[in-house]
Design a protein around this motif. Structure first.
Motif, PDB file in Angstrom:
ATOM      1  N   ALA A  69       1.014  -1.319   0.195  1.00  0.00           N
ATOM      2  CA  ALA A  69      -0.054  -0.085  -0.040  1.00  0.00           C
ATOM      3  C   ALA A  69       1.329   1.450   0.265  1.00  0.00           C
ATOM      4  CB  ALA A  69      -0.616   0.176   1.840  1.00  0.00           C
ATOM      5  N   HIS A  70       1.457   1.513  -1.356  1.00  0.00           N
ATOM      6  CA  HIS A  70       1.497   3.795  -1.192  1.00  0.00           C
ATOM      7  C   HIS A  70       0.322   4.402  -0.242  1.00  0.00           C
ATOM      8  CE1 HIS A  70       4.870   2.056  -4.073  1.00  0.00           C
ATOM      9  NE2 HIS A  70       4.033   1.327  -3.538  1.00  0.00           N
ATOM     10  N   ALA A  71       0.142   4.739   0.419  1.00  0.00           N
ATOM     11  CA  ALA A  71      -0.732   5.243   1.530  1.00  0.00           C
ATOM     12  C   ALA A  71      -0.043   5.881   1.976  1.00  0.00           C
ATOM     13  CB  ALA A  71      -1.033   4.412   2.437  1.00  0.00           C
ATOM     14  N   ASP A  72      -0.915   7.432   2.630  1.00  0.00           N
ATOM     15  CA  ASP A  72      -0.890   8.913   4.264  1.00  0.00           C
ATOM     16  C   ASP A  72      -1.220   8.169   5.012  1.00  0.00           C
ATOM     17  OD1 ASP A  72      -0.323   9.902   1.244  1.00  0.00           O
ATOM     18  OD2 ASP A  72      -1.614  11.297   0.940  1.00  0.00           O
ATOM     19  N   LEU A  73      -0.051   7.996   6.137  1.00  0.00           N
ATOM     20  CA  LEU A  73      -0.307   7.562   6.859  1.00  0.00           C
ATOM     21  C   LEU A  73      -0.204   8.744   8.092  1.00  0.00           C
ATOM     22  CD1 LEU A  73       0.125   4.007   6.453  1.00  0.00           C
ATOM     23  CD2 LEU A  73      -1.397   4.451   6.783  1.00  0.00           C
ATOM     24  N   ASN A  74      -0.453   8.584   9.561  1.00  0.00           N
ATOM     25  CA  ASN A  74      -0.480   9.449  10.780  1.00  0.00           C
ATOM     26  C   ASN A  74       0.342   8.473  11.143  1.00  0.00           C
ATOM     27  OD1 ASN A  74      -2.744  11.017  10.309  1.00  0.00           O
ATOM     28  ND2 ASN A  74      -1.331  12.041  10.539  1.00  0.00           N
ATOM     29  N   LEU A  75       1.859   8.393  11.586  1.00  0.00           N
ATOM     30  CA  LEU A  75       2.904   7.632  12.293  1.00  0.00           C
ATOM     31  C   LEU A  75       3.670   8.537  13.691  1.00  0.00           C
ATOM     32  CD1 LEU A  75       4.095   4.867  10.095  1.00  0.00           C
ATOM     33  CD2 LEU A  75       2.583   4.638  10.832  1.00  0.00           C
ATOM     34  N   ALA A  76       3.236   7.680  14.589  1.00  0.00           N
ATOM     35  CA  ALA A  76       3.989   8.242  15.497  1.00  0.00           C
ATOM     36  C   ALA A  76       5.712   9.015  15.686  1.00  0.00           C
ATOM     37  CB  ALA A  76       4.157   7.030  16.507  1.00  0.00           C
ATOM     38  N   GLY A  77       6.251   9.907  15.301  1.00  0.00           N
ATOM     39  CA  GLY A  77       7.256  10.014  15.047  1.00  0.00           C
ATOM     40  C   GLY A  77       7.846  11.203  14.110  1.00  0.00           C
ATOM     41  N   ASP A  78       6.485  11.366  13.291  1.00  0.00           N
ATOM     42  CA  ASP A  78       6.436  12.126  12.507  1.00  0.00           C
ATOM     43  C   ASP A  78       6.404  13.476  13.131  1.00  0.00           C
ATOM     44  OD1 ASP A  78       6.493  10.329  10.410  1.00  0.00           O
ATOM     45  OD2 ASP A  78       3.765  10.392  10.168  1.00  0.00           O
ATOM     46  N   ASP A  79       6.886  14.619  12.445  1.00  0.00           N
ATOM     47  CA  ASP A  79       7.145  15.785  12.591  1.00  0.00           C
ATOM     48  C   ASP A  79       5.728  16.688  13.194  1.00  0.00           C
ATOM     49  OD1 ASP A  79       9.846  15.976  12.626  1.00  0.00           O
ATOM     50  OD2 ASP A  79      10.058  16.497  10.666  1.00  0.00           O
ATOM     51  N   PRO A 132       3.395  10.200   3.168  1.00  0.00           N
ATOM     52  CA  PRO A 132       3.450   8.692   2.372  1.00  0.00           C
ATOM     53  C   PRO A 132       4.885   8.150   2.174  1.00  0.00           C
ATOM     54  CG  PRO A 132       4.547  11.059   1.240  1.00  0.00           C
ATOM     55  CD  PRO A 132       3.705  11.358   1.918  1.00  0.00           C
ATOM     56  N   TYR A 133       3.658   6.892   2.877  1.00  0.00           N
ATOM     57  CA  TYR A 133       4.769   5.533   3.535  1.00  0.00           C
ATOM     58  C   TYR A 133       4.650   4.400   2.149  1.00  0.00           C
ATOM     59  CZ  TYR A 133       5.975   7.897   7.331  1.00  0.00           C
ATOM     60  OH  TYR A 133       6.183   8.751   8.532  1.00  0.00           O
ATOM     61  N   VAL A 134       5.255   3.502   2.289  1.00  0.00           N
ATOM     62  CA  VAL A 134       4.639   1.898   1.554  1.00  0.00           C
ATOM     63  C   VAL A 134       4.711   1.159   2.560  1.00  0.00           C
ATOM     64  CG1 VAL A 134       5.795   0.657  -0.159  1.00  0.00           C
ATOM     65  CG2 VAL A 134       6.205   3.020  -0.691  1.00  0.00           C
ATOM     66  N   VAL A 135       3.753   0.961   2.900  1.00  0.00           N
ATOM     67  CA  VAL A 135       3.754  -1.276   3.269  1.00  0.00           C
ATOM     68  C   VAL A 135       3.184  -1.977   2.943  1.00  0.00           C
ATOM     69  CG1 VAL A 135       2.795  -0.924   5.672  1.00  0.00           C
ATOM     70  CG2 VAL A 135       2.691   1.738   5.398  1.00  0.00           C
ATOM     71  N   THR A 136       3.760  -2.661   3.209  1.00  0.00           N
ATOM     72  CA  THR A 136       3.972  -3.548   2.684  1.00  0.00           C
ATOM     73  C   THR A 136       2.889  -5.085   3.983  1.00  0.00           C
ATOM     74  OG1 THR A 136       5.577  -3.803   1.133  1.00  0.00           O
ATOM     75  CG2 THR A 136       4.460  -6.379   1.375  1.00  0.00           C
ATOM     76  N   ILE A 137       2.452  -5.828   3.893  1.00  0.00           N
ATOM     77  CA  ILE A 137       1.079  -6.991   4.823  1.00  0.00           C
ATOM     78  C   ILE A 137       1.034  -7.277   3.542  1.00  0.00           C
ATOM     79  CG2 ILE A 137       0.273  -4.734   6.215  1.00  0.00           C
ATOM     80  CD1 ILE A 137      -2.156  -5.296   4.990  1.00  0.00           C
ATOM     81  N   ILE A 138       0.599  -9.405   4.384  1.00  0.00           N
ATOM     82  CA  ILE A 138       0.599 -10.299   4.454  1.00  0.00           C
ATOM     83  C   ILE A 138      -1.079  -9.962   4.414  1.00  0.00           C
ATOM     84  CG2 ILE A 138       0.467 -13.083   4.532  1.00  0.00           C
ATOM     85  CD1 ILE A 138       3.455 -12.341   6.199  1.00  0.00           C
ATOM     86  N   LYS A 139      -1.668 -10.450   3.314  1.00  0.00           N
ATOM     87  CA  LYS A 139      -3.203 -11.314   3.616  1.00  0.00           C
ATOM     88  C   LYS A 139      -3.709 -11.690   3.980  1.00  0.00           C
ATOM     89  CE  LYS A 139      -6.931 -11.782   0.090  1.00  0.00           C
ATOM     90  NZ  LYS A 139      -7.389 -12.192  -0.924  1.00  0.00           N
TER      91      LYS A 139
END
Length: 865
Positions: free
Chosen positions: A292-302, A309-316
């Motif tokens: 998933a090439h998605a816009d996410l809010n992750l802990a530690g962002d400014d 934008p992040y690239v997240v790979t998960i197992i279905k």
């Protein structure tokens, strides 16, 4: 996070530091994880999460809390499932469209076993035609890349553009062996489904860039988006074997976790494709991954309020997170999303996916298939009719059809055979249905732009403009599709060029024809890449007709057209190899010596003058050959003699023009701008005024030289010598006349003496007046000189003050940089002291909690380490 064991020994010297002999240290523990230390006026705060940050491209999933990972993965997987559910109707249309391609013969059992199962190839025909036409347009044998210079054209940029073009075509045709097959797969899927995707990225396992085709069903877009480039979530459904995932885990690209059992559920589209192509997934143990090439809010962002934008790979299925990586460039302050996908669309529609032939002519194909089956079945029933027979009628072997020329025995109970058999009234195939089928096929093919152009209706004497108009009308939809492909392929080639520039070697892997191998990176920075296809003409026939129209116009006014360039372009459109050798142009020529130019001119080959040549020498050699009697005699027998001499005279004129340019530059004392350089209006106006004065001076010099040459020529003429003798006789007669007039002259001189004295008096008066005016003029000049010296002194003082300011600023910047480096050094020393104190305190606390270990036995923590 609490600490349960000692991970490191206490730093040496900590006991002495805490024991005494140094400044007092105050320690304040706010909570088990936060400590504040005050030592000699320096305050140190130890907060949780202050570990040193990793690399920008690190896998963030390695350092994130497991519960946060699972929460994020479940939320993201839910969003992806919602995206899949929102396109359910689109998938159903996709599945129905696959059945209309007729890739697998259908064994029908209704209305009887063996009924016609043919599928009309309307969609498949359009797909095959589109793929064949487009692959030749976008990927010719010489390569799919052209180059365009960014900014002003210079000789260096032209060479850079040629090197980039050569390198890109080499990469796509030789090194990236998968590019053309992947491109052809994309061109097969695009017209059918309406959308196709390419993914462009750098593959470290093979050390080069790749561009792979992704079918539309494997790229999941959210509901409501219309542009993939601005989409907030793009999901690539990938399938990888366990070994491929293990390799990526070992390389550090994925998290090293235990892999669950693969999810073997298949989508409806996958099932339909397998059914049509005759494949099955009995032994398919691949894992399905969501990238998933998605816009996410992750802990530690400014800024936690803005998604990045992040690239997240998960197992279905299990939702295990394999990787999380930043999807923007490290130096990008705006954190703009990096593009890895390009979206090819056949016909842009209402949503994020384009419309294809499944949507546009699917109903036509379905109707044509139904009518075709009805006609074939009607013919079958008409040729092999069935019916009713009496039970008393017995036919030997009545379970098999009667072969041609065969007669069988029949047992008739009573009456005749005709009375025992009643054939059903099957009709011949309907002509109405046949005509309707033809209309539907014609409408569908015309809508799909696959109908053949009726060349016979044009006529052999039809004007080129008429033919071009018919082609333009017929090919307009296809031209629009080709233009969209051209635009998208340009984005794909740009992504490939950026990867080649940033990730591959800084040097070419070969010696280019011009320049050095080290110029690769700078070449790609100054040159833009674009496809070789022409967005204004979809087919070769269309381009040929366009060139024919221009050639007809050139025949009416050949003087205003560059005919060699026009014919060279026609050969290139026809795909003729070595067009440059067949029709050489002046632009292809390189500087030559004058003798070689003479030889080429005699052979009817083009010649060209260059600005840096010795034009006087070239003109002399060319004129010598033209005036040579032996050359004139030999050339005079050639039927093309006049044309040869005319071409050579035109070439001499070029040298004369460049020679005059050099003379003007000599008069000006400066070098003029290149002839093809565009000048600003102010510069052109000033330069023209200077050229006017230089041209006048050059004219005077040329006139003087012409007069001197004429005088020298006249001195060698016999007629001129006789005239000079007659002139000497006349001079003797004049001398005698002068002696006679001498006496009269003396008398006149006495008269003139008195008059001269009067004139001298008048001259003295005028001289006094002139000296007075001269004095006034000198005084005025002295005042102007003093004023200029004052201005120069003022300008010198200003420049001195400015220089002093610059030196003071440089000294201040240097001092400030030194102070900054000193503060950085002090800060590093403080951090080291802070870390040592923290470790010591933690060690002391743990010893107090667990008790002092016995001598000779290591603490449990050290044994475990």
């Amino acid at each position: 996070m609490s600490i349960d064991k000692v991970l490191n020994r206490a730093p040496s010297g900590l006991a002495e530091l805490l024991g005494g002999g140094g400044p007092a240290i105050e320690i304040e523990i706010e909570d088990p994880e936060a400590v504040r230390i005050n030592a000699d006026g320096m305050e140190i705060e130890i907060e949780p999460g202050q570990d040193e940050e990793g690399e920008f491209s690190d896998n963030l999933a390695e350092t994130m809390d497991e519960s946060a990972l699972m929460s994020m993965a479940e939320e993201l997987a839910g969003d992806i499932e919602n995206d899949l559910a929102s396109r359910k109707d689109w998938e159903e249309t996709y599945v129905e469209g696959l059945k209309l391609m007729g890739l697998k013969y259908e064994e029908r059992m209704e209305p009887w076993s063996g009924a016609c199962g043919v599928v009309h190839p309307m969609i498949t025909e359009a797909v095959v035609r589109f793929q064949a036409e487009t692959i030749m347009e976008t990927f010719p044998s010489t390569g799919p890349v052209l180059t365009k210079i960014i900014g002003k054209e210079t000789p260096d940029k032209l060479e850079s553009a040629e090197r980039v073009k050569e390198d890109m075509n080499y990469q796509l045709t030789e090194r990236m062996i998968e590019y053309r097959p992947e491109h052809e797969k994309m061109l097969w899927n695009l017209p059918a489904t309406g959308s196709a995707f390419k993914k462009v990225y750098y593959d470290p396992s093979i050390g080069r860039q790749v561009a792979v085709f992704i079918p539309a069903e494997d790229v999941v877009l959210p509901y409501g988006v219309s542009d993939i480039y601005m989409c907030y979530r793009v999901t690539h459904v990938m399938r990888k074997t366990k070994n491929e995932i293990k390799k990526l885990q070992k390389a550090g690209f994925y998290r090293d976790i235990d892999l669950p059992d693969p999810d073997k559920t298949r989508s409806d589209i996958k099932k339909a494709k397998d059914s049509e192509t005759g494949f099955s997934d009995i032994h398919d143990d691949r894992y399905t991954l969501y990238e998933a090439h998605a816009d996410l809010n992750l802990a530690g962002d400014d800024d936690d309020e803005i998604a990045l934008p992040y690239v997240v790979t998960i197992i279905k299925g299990s939702n295990d997170v394999l990787s999380i990586r930043r999807n923007w460039r490290e130096e990008d302050d705006l954190c703009l999303k990096r593009q890895h996908f390009v979206h090819y669309q056949y016909i842009p529609g209402f949503g994020s996916y384009g419309f294809g032939l499944f949507h546009l002519i699917g109903n036509f194909a379905k109707s044509a298939t139904s009518l075709t089956r009805q006609l074939v079945d009607a013919g079958t029933l008409s040729n092999l009719p069935g019916g009713l027979k009496s039970r008393s009628l017995r036919i030997k072997g009545d379970d098999t059809p009667i072969s041609p020329g065969e007669f069988r025995d029949v047992d008739v109970g009573s009456g005749t055979i005709r009375d025992s058999i009643l054939p059903l009234p099957y009709k011949e195939p309907s002509q109405t249905l046949l005509q309707l089928l033809g209309n539907i096929i014609e409408d569908g093919r015309r809508f799909a732009s696959t109908a053949d152009v009726k060349v016979s209706d044009m006529g052999s004497q039809a004007p080129v403009g008429t033919t071009l108009a018919i082609l333009e009308r017929q090919l307009k939809p296809l031209s629009a599709v080709q233009a969209r492909i051209h635009f998208t392929m340009k984005q794909e080639l740009k992504l490939l060029a950026e990867i080649i520039r940033d990730y591959t070697s800084d040097s070419y892997g070969y010696q280019p024809e011009t320049g050095t191998p080290k110029a690769k990176k700078s070449d790609y920075e100054h040159v833009d890449v674009l496809p070789v296809s022409d967005p204004n003409a979809a087919t070769m026939a269309q381009r040929i007709v366009q060139y024919q129209a221009v050639i007809q116009m050139a025949q009416m006014a050949p003087d205003i057209y560059d005919l060699p360039e026009l014919h060279r372009g026609m050969l290139n459109v026809l795909g003729i190899k070595n067009a440059a050798k067949l029709i050489p142009l002046k632009g292809d020529l390189k500087p030559m010596d004058p003798v070689t130019e003479n030889a080429r001119a005699l052979g009817g080959e083009p010649v060209k003058a260059f600005i840096h040549q010795d034009h006087t020498a070239h003109i002399a050699v060319h004129n010598a050959m033209m005036q040579d009697p032996s050359i004139q005699q030999k050339i005079g027998q050639n039927p093309r003699a006049q044309q040869i001499m005319g071409a050579l005279q035109d070439h001499i004129t070029e040298h004369v023009a460049f020679e005059y340019r050099q003379q003007i530059e000599s008069q000006l004392g400066l070098q003029l701008p290149p002839p093809d350089e565009e000048l600003p209006a102010e510069v052109e106006s000033t330069l023209s005024a200077m050229m006017a004065q230089a041209g006048k001076q050059q004219l005077e010099e040329s006139q003087q030289q012409a007069q001197q040459a004429q005088a020298q020529q006249q001195q060698q003429d016999p007629v001129v010598q006789m005239q000079q003798q007659e002139l000497q006789i006349r001079q003797q007669e004049v001398q005698i006349q002068q002696q006679k007039n001498e006496a009269e002259k003396q008398q006149k001189e006495q008269d003139l003496q008195l008059r001269r004295e009067q004139m001298e008096q008048e001259m003295q008066i005028r001289r006094d007046q002139v000296e007075h005016e001269y004095g006034k003029t000198m005084a005025t000049l002295q005042l102007k000189k003093d004023e200029m010296e004052t201005n120069q002194l003022r300008e010198g003082l200003r420049m001195g003050i400015q220089t002093k300011k610059d030196e003071d600023k440089a000294e201040y910047d240097s001092t400030r940089e030194g102070m900054r480096m000193g503060l950085e050094k002090d800060r590093e020393d403080a951090n080291q002291t802070k870390e040592g104190l923290r470790l010591g305190l933690e060690n002391s606390r743990m010893q107090k909690e667990s008790g002092t270990p016995k001598k000779g036995k290591k603490p449990p923590a050290e044994e475990e380490d």
